[in-house]
Write a protein that holds these residues in place. Structure first.
Motif, PDB file in Angstrom:
ATOM      1  N   UNK A  12      -8.428  -2.278   2.389  1.00  0.00           N
ATOM      2  CA  UNK A  12      -7.332  -1.434   1.905  1.00  0.00           C
ATOM      3  C   UNK A  12      -6.024  -2.071   2.364  1.00  0.00           C
ATOM      4  N   UNK A  13      -5.161  -2.373   1.398  1.00  0.00           N
ATOM      5  CA  UNK A  13      -3.834  -2.870   1.797  1.00  0.00           C
ATOM      6  C   UNK A  13      -2.838  -1.717   1.704  1.00  0.00           C
ATOM      7  N   UNK A  14      -2.072  -1.518   2.767  1.00  0.00           N
ATOM      8  CA  UNK A  14      -1.015  -0.489   2.733  1.00  0.00           C
ATOM      9  C   UNK A  14       0.313  -1.209   2.546  1.00  0.00           C
ATOM     10  N   UNK A  15       0.949  -0.963   1.402  1.00  0.00           N
ATOM     11  CA  UNK A  15       2.230  -1.619   1.068  1.00  0.00           C
ATOM     12  C   UNK A  15       1.973  -2.944   0.382  1.00  0.00           C
ATOM     13  N   UNK A  16       1.457  -2.886  -0.867  1.00  0.00           N
ATOM     14  CA  UNK A  16       0.999  -4.128  -1.521  1.00  0.00           C
ATOM     15  C   UNK A  16       2.079  -4.826  -2.332  1.00  0.00           C
ATOM     16  N   UNK A  17       3.259  -4.234  -2.440  1.00  0.00           N
ATOM     17  CA  UNK A  17       4.374  -4.840  -3.159  1.00  0.00           C
ATOM     18  C   UNK A  17       3.898  -5.354  -4.514  1.00  0.00           C
ATOM     19  N   UNK A  18       4.157  -6.649  -4.848  1.00  0.00           N
ATOM     20  CA  UNK A  18       3.783  -7.124  -6.192  1.00  0.00           C
ATOM     21  C   UNK A  18       2.394  -7.762  -6.242  1.00  0.00           C
ATOM     22  N   UNK A  24     -12.783   2.193   4.156  1.00  0.00           N
ATOM     23  CA  UNK A  24     -12.542   0.742   4.234  1.00  0.00           C
ATOM     24  C   UNK A  24     -12.960   0.222   5.607  1.00  0.00           C
ATOM     25  N   UNK A  25     -13.393  -1.030   5.677  1.00  0.00           N
ATOM     26  CA  UNK A  25     -13.694  -1.592   7.000  1.00  0.00           C
ATOM     27  C   UNK A  25     -12.604  -2.553   7.461  1.00  0.00           C
ATOM     28  N   UNK A  26     -11.673  -2.879   6.547  1.00  0.00           N
ATOM     29  CA  UNK A  26     -10.471  -3.607   6.966  1.00  0.00           C
ATOM     30  C   UNK A  26      -9.260  -2.936   6.327  1.00  0.00           C
ATOM     31  N   UNK A  27      -8.254  -2.663   7.151  1.00  0.00           N
ATOM     32  CA  UNK A  27      -6.952  -2.231   6.611  1.00  0.00           C
ATOM     33  C   UNK A  27      -5.978  -3.331   6.951  1.00  0.00           C
ATOM     34  N   UNK A  28      -5.259  -3.813   5.933  1.00  0.00           N
ATOM     35  CA  UNK A  28      -4.265  -4.869   6.153  1.00  0.00           C
ATOM     36  C   UNK A  28      -2.907  -4.313   5.735  1.00  0.00           C
ATOM     37  N   UNK A  29      -1.905  -4.537   6.578  1.00  0.00           N
ATOM     38  CA  UNK A  29      -0.579  -4.036   6.238  1.00  0.00           C
ATOM     39  C   UNK A  29       0.484  -5.002   6.755  1.00  0.00           C
ATOM     40  N   UNK A  30       1.136  -5.661   5.808  1.00  0.00           N
ATOM     41  CA  UNK A  30       2.126  -6.666   6.182  1.00  0.00           C
ATOM     42  C   UNK A  30       3.517  -6.129   5.875  1.00  0.00           C
ATOM     43  N   UNK A  31       4.397  -6.163   6.852  1.00  0.00           N
ATOM     44  CA  UNK A  31       5.769  -5.693   6.666  1.00  0.00           C
ATOM     45  C   UNK A  31       5.813  -4.292   6.066  1.00  0.00           C
ATOM     46  N   UNK A  32       5.059  -3.434   6.643  1.00  0.00           N
ATOM     47  CA  UNK A  32       5.049  -2.047   6.160  1.00  0.00           C
ATOM     48  C   UNK A  32       5.104  -1.058   7.328  1.00  0.00           C
ATOM     49  N   UNK A  33       4.272  -1.257   8.355  1.00  0.00           N
ATOM     50  CA  UNK A  33       4.258  -0.286   9.466  1.00  0.00           C
ATOM     51  C   UNK A  33       5.658  -0.143  10.067  1.00  0.00           C
ATOM     52  N   UNK A  34       6.390  -1.257  10.168  1.00  0.00           N
ATOM     53  CA  UNK A  34       7.719  -1.180  10.799  1.00  0.00           C
ATOM     54  C   UNK A  34       8.724  -0.447   9.912  1.00  0.00           C
ATOM     55  N   UNK A  35       8.338  -0.187   8.651  1.00  0.00           N
ATOM     56  CA  UNK A  35       9.226   0.533   7.736  1.00  0.00           C
ATOM     57  C   UNK A  35       9.074   2.054   7.849  1.00  0.00           C
ATOM     58  N   UNK A  36       8.036   2.467   8.567  1.00  0.00           N
ATOM     59  CA  UNK A  36       7.694   3.891   8.563  1.00  0.00           C
ATOM     60  C   UNK A  36       8.256   4.570   9.806  1.00  0.00           C
ATOM     61  N   UNK A  37       9.097   5.547   9.582  1.00  0.00           N
ATOM     62  CA  UNK A  37       9.751   6.223  10.688  1.00  0.00           C
ATOM     63  C   UNK A  37       8.700   6.836  11.638  1.00  0.00           C
ATOM     64  N   UNK A  38       7.729   7.577  11.066  1.00  0.00           N
ATOM     65  CA  UNK A  38       6.703   8.210  11.896  1.00  0.00           C
ATOM     66  C   UNK A  38       5.491   7.268  12.007  1.00  0.00           C
ATOM     67  N   UNK A  39       5.612   6.299  12.895  1.00  0.00           N
ATOM     68  CA  UNK A  39       4.573   5.274  12.996  1.00  0.00           C
ATOM     69  C   UNK A  39       3.281   5.846  13.581  1.00  0.00           C
ATOM     70  N   UNK A  40       3.393   6.920  14.378  1.00  0.00           N
ATOM     71  CA  UNK A  40       2.196   7.600  14.893  1.00  0.00           C
ATOM     72  C   UNK A  40       1.348   8.116  13.727  1.00  0.00           C
ATOM     73  N   UNK A  41       2.029   8.708  12.761  1.00  0.00           N
ATOM     74  CA  UNK A  41       1.333   9.266  11.602  1.00  0.00           C
ATOM     75  C   UNK A  41       0.653   8.150  10.798  1.00  0.00           C
ATOM     76  N   UNK A  42       1.370   7.045  10.649  1.00  0.00           N
ATOM     77  CA  UNK A  42       0.825   5.874   9.927  1.00  0.00           C
ATOM     78  C   UNK A  42      -0.505   5.446  10.565  1.00  0.00           C
TER      79      UNK A  42
END
Ligand code: DWN
Length: 399
Positions: free
Chosen positions: A90-96, A152-170
């Motif tokens: 699962x990719x979180x924040x897949x852009x294009x 999912x057994x892998x979650x990948x997130x590039x340049x996305x977690x730092x965009x989320x104000x509530x990172x605990x929730x993420x």
């Protein structure tokens, strides 16, 4: 307690490029201030605009816009396959879709799905054949994914977690959906590189936080997760760190030495002390004075100055240093979504590379400074004929 150390003044939405001068008067601005949390050691914006103002169906930034990033995503997709052989990524924040695309090439198309709130880009990845949820990452989205695809057994997130104000929730939502032995891979610009390179322009509306490894460790642990490996990516977005995390109680991966090394280095560099950030703020002020002095000198010598790359980072730089079209004639960029528009806040025109990059240019402000190597390789002829690049970060350099 969060203590403020940096004030970058009034700033607009970094990726809202304006189509016409009529939009100038209604442009939204907010105070860009940065603070340090004494408890978690996390560096964050003191206020962030609403997420819908930043991430919507007009979001213009394409992650595939450079050779550096295309290769980077190719490599990590291959690494994930080799190391974890996942059943579902699962990719979180897949852009294009620059990362997802690689799963087709390695025979994994039906094993990768994504979440992307900017619907213009979600549409593109769906067309490529990847199931994409055009939503913000939250409990509801996680539930929908679980119901349709399982864990999912892998979650990948590039340049996305730092965009989320509530990172605990993420992180809580990520932990809630992965398998017990699942892996969460997160990569974002690193506080260590920001301090090393005076890279204050990594702070803009979208970057709610700039992570250190120690801050990530604290936040992950609070959410029942644990870092088991850290990789340093010096050429990615001005210097990034990639962390691999697992469930603290159930994870099966051994803790790599890289985790202890990173934490020890950050302590040596003082990333856990407020005074380190206060000193950084003093260097930022000096950088501002130096860049204004340099640009003014070139302008007084009648040099033609342009900027190379309409970046989010240059939104911060131009607005903080008050760099307007009196100093910089225009910005060249290759992104169709930005061409023909005006830069946020300072309204410098953005022109296509084909039209704007020519022999009349004397000096180029390298606003895409994170692609220095790629751009220097591409622009050898310009350098050979005496053209100059200004590198705005670090101590301000001229090449
Ligand atoms: O987190 C984020 C980072 C990863 O990417 C986002 N919130 C937004 C974005 O930040 P940025 O706009 O500062 O990213 P870049 O990748 O530094 O932007 C480079 C810009 O320069 C793009 O508009 C493409 C352009 N470019 C160009 O015109 N010619 C880039 C290269 C390499 C070139 O040769």
């Amino acid at each position: 307690m969060i203590k403020k150390f940096l004030d970058l003044g009034k700033q607009p939405i970094a990726n809202r490029f304006l189509s016409s001068s009529e939009q100038f008067k209604d442009e939204y601005f907010f105070n860009l201030e940065v603070g340090f949390d004494e408890d978690t050691k996390l560096v964050s914006l003191l206020q962030q605009p609403n997420k819908e103002q930043m991430f919507n169906n007009e979001y213009p930034y394409r992650s595939s816009g450079s050779e550096t990033m295309r290769k980077h995503f190719q490599m990590i997709a291959k690494d994930i396959k080799e190391h974890f052989d996942p059943k579902l990524v699962l990719e979180i924040g897949s852009n294009d879709g620059v990362f997802l695309k690689n799963f087709e090439k390695i025979g994994y198309r039906h094993k990768a799905i994504s979440v992307e709130p900017c619907s213009n880009f979600a549409k593109e990845t769906r067309k490529l054949g990847f199931q994409t949820y055009s939503e913000f990452w939250n409990d509801q989205t996680a539930e929908n994914i679980l119901a349709s695809h399982g864990q999912p057994d892998v979650i990948y997130s590039s340049n996305c977690a730092c965009h989320v104000s509530d990172v605990d929730d993420f992180l809580r939502c990520a932990k809630g959906i992965i398998t017990d032995s699942g892996v969460i891979i997160i990569e974002d610009p690193s506080m260590e590189f920001v301090l090393q390179d005076n890279a204050y322009s990594q702070f803009y509306d979208e970057h709610a936080h700039i992570f250190s490894i120690m801050s990530l460790k604290n936040i992950l642990e609070k959410n029942g997760l644990q870092i088991f490996k850290v990789e340093t990516l010096p050429y990615i977005h001005g210097g990034s760190k990639r962390i691999f995390a697992q469930k603290k109680e159930k994870g099966t991966q051994l803790i790599s030495l890289s985790v202890y090394d990173e934490l020890a280095r950050e302590r040596r560099l003082g990333l856990d002390h407020f005074s380190t950030y206060e000193q950084f703020a003093e260097r930022v002020e000096k950088n501002k004075n130096k860049i204004i002095e340099l640009l003014t000198r070139y302008k007084n010598e009648n040099k033609k100055i342009i900027a190379y790359g309409a970046t989010s980072k240059s939104t911060t730089e131009f607005n903080y240093c008050n760099i307007e079209s009196e100093l910089i004639d225009y910005i060249v960029d290759t992104t169709s979504e930005k061409i023909g528009k005006f830069s946020p806040g300072k309204h410098i025109p953005i022109i296509s590379y084909e039209k704007g990059w020519n022999d009349s240019i004397d000096v180029s402000y390298l606003s895409a400074w994170n692609y220095k190597c790629e751009i220097m390789r591409k622009e050898k002829e310009y350098l050979l004929r005496g053209g100059k690049f200004i590198l705005p970060m670090g101590n301000v350099e001229v090449i």
